[in-house]
Design a protein around this motif. Sequence first.
Motif, mmCIF file in Angstrom:
data_model
loop_
_atom_site.group_PDB
_atom_site.id
_atom_site.type_symbol
_atom_site.label_atom_id
_atom_site.label_comp_id
_atom_site.label_asym_id
_atom_site.label_seq_id
_atom_site.Cartn_x
_atom_site.Cartn_y
_atom_site.Cartn_z
ATOM 1 N N ASP A 206 0.866 -1.183 0.000
ATOM 2 C CA ASP A 206 0.000 0.000 0.000
ATOM 3 C C ASP A 206 0.902 1.233 0.000
ATOM 4 O O ASP A 206 1.484 1.599 1.017
ATOM 5 N N TYR A 209 0.898 6.821 0.328
ATOM 6 C CA TYR A 209 1.581 8.041 0.812
ATOM 7 C C TYR A 209 2.946 8.250 0.138
ATOM 8 O O TYR A 209 3.781 8.994 0.652
ATOM 9 N N SER A 240 -5.814 10.084 -3.831
ATOM 10 C CA SER A 240 -6.425 10.786 -2.687
ATOM 11 C C SER A 240 -5.457 11.680 -1.928
ATOM 12 O O SER A 240 -5.748 12.856 -1.677
ATOM 13 N N LYS A 241 -4.295 11.128 -1.554
ATOM 14 C CA LYS A 241 -3.410 11.851 -0.642
ATOM 15 C C LYS A 241 -2.457 12.770 -1.404
ATOM 16 O O LYS A 241 -2.192 13.891 -0.974
HETATM 17 N N1 PLP Z 1 -4.264 3.193 2.724
HETATM 18 C C1 PLP Z 1 -3.938 3.950 3.784
HETATM 19 C C2 PLP Z 1 -2.746 3.586 4.577
HETATM 20 C C3 PLP Z 1 -4.712 5.059 4.132
HETATM 21 O O1 PLP Z 1 -4.387 5.811 5.189
HETATM 22 C C4 PLP Z 1 -5.852 5.362 3.358
HETATM 23 C C5 PLP Z 1 -6.742 6.492 3.729
HETATM 24 O O2 PLP Z 1 -6.751 6.974 4.820
HETATM 25 C C6 PLP Z 1 -6.148 4.553 2.263
HETATM 26 C C7 PLP Z 1 -5.327 3.479 1.974
HETATM 27 C C8 PLP Z 1 -7.376 4.769 1.425
HETATM 28 O O3 PLP Z 1 -7.329 5.833 0.581
HETATM 29 P P1 PLP Z 1 -8.571 6.223 -0.314
HETATM 30 O O4 PLP Z 1 -9.125 7.486 0.243
HETATM 31 O O5 PLP Z 1 -8.026 6.406 -1.693
HETATM 32 O O6 PLP Z 1 -9.567 5.113 -0.262
#
Ligand code: PLP
Length: 400
Positions: A206, A209, A240-241
């Motif tokens: 994952d 970030y 997203s981030k």
């Molecule tokens: N993975 C981690 C470690 C996260 O902190 C987050 C969101 O907080 C996600 C995945 C999910 O992101 P998304 O908003 O794209 O679903």
Amino acid sequence: MQQIPLNQRVAAIPESATLAVSAKAKAMKRQGLDVVGFGVGEPDFDTPEHIKQAAVNALSAGNTKYTPASGTPELRNAIVEKLKNDNQLDYDPSQIVVSNGAKHSLFNAVLALVRQGDEVLIPSPYWVTYPEQVKLAGGVPVIVPTSADDGYRLRPDAIARHIHPGKTRLLILNSPSNPTGAVLTPQTLTEIGTLCLEAGVSVIADEIYEKLVYNDKQHLSILKQVPELQETSILINGVSKAYAMTGWRIGYLAAPKHVAKAIGRLQGQATSGPSSISQAASLAALTGDQSCVAEMREQFDARRKLIMQRVADCPGLSAPEPDGAFYLFVSFADLIGKTLAGTTINGSLDFCNVLLEQAHVAAVPGIAFGDDNGFRLSYATSTDNINKGLDRIEKLLSNG
Ligand code: PLP
């Protein structure tokens, strides 16, 4: 009247451990109290203008119909280019599936790989969602602890100790990490990747970030470090981030061909493709000017330095320096068993409740992330808020 029974796996999903504290914080705000919030897990910046404009253009062009279940060819091609340029990873567009946020990509990946009773390694402190998704898929989460002394960086020997031959199916690896901000070194990634490869353990990496890494640190994919893992493992990322696009709900995964195909079928029956407009916006995010990412990263870095320094000045608190994401994981281990504002502190719910009630500061209790001696502060908030909140925490702890 008798309630209808629920599916057993759905019934087993627990109430979020953070809910009580965040509900109380909201109620206090509604009463007009000035609560400083450090709970949010999303950038406080607006989505950059050129990305929003791409969505407007898509709407005007009538780009409002179903897309292929795995995402538009344009976006999947752009993701292939991104993985090549940023991560030195080669994929074919048929290996990419675009979903409704990285959380959905993760869910698809976990559902596709985990069989009934499979053990899944999850380093802690972990993102709250991982163990729940594993359990929903019928798997068994196996928590692999990290320590504040190591900056919450996962150690290869800890992984080795928790691999059970024939049982361990998967490792969910999150670097940079939510909630600790830990970024694994190239050497550690190679060692962990090699261990997994040798033990026949797949990895879900994952990397949501990846763009938020500080100091001289660099994000590297474990799949780049141990390329053979690409044949058994799944990379997760999203917009997203990095692009302040949490509400657009676009994430993606890259997987071995047969896995991506199966996930495409799964998604085709569950949700179909994600929003056509959000996909157009994400295409602009990935292919457009990247200076917005650097600008947001710079602001996060300034806040990171400020919050670290302010926490270091608080008696009883300590936090290793996070190299990535926008969170600080703070240990209050020194205060366990002591009294704070008349309350005995036995764990993170006690601590965060006192913080909220006495200092009007909202933080996320570490128990939600599998570590009851800490709490998470998100610095996706203004420097004024950081100073105001930390003034209050410092005063509370100084008064005892
Ligand atoms: N993975 C981690 C470690 C996260 O902190 C987050 C969101 O907080 C996600 C995945 C999910 O992101 P998304 O908003 O794209 O679903």
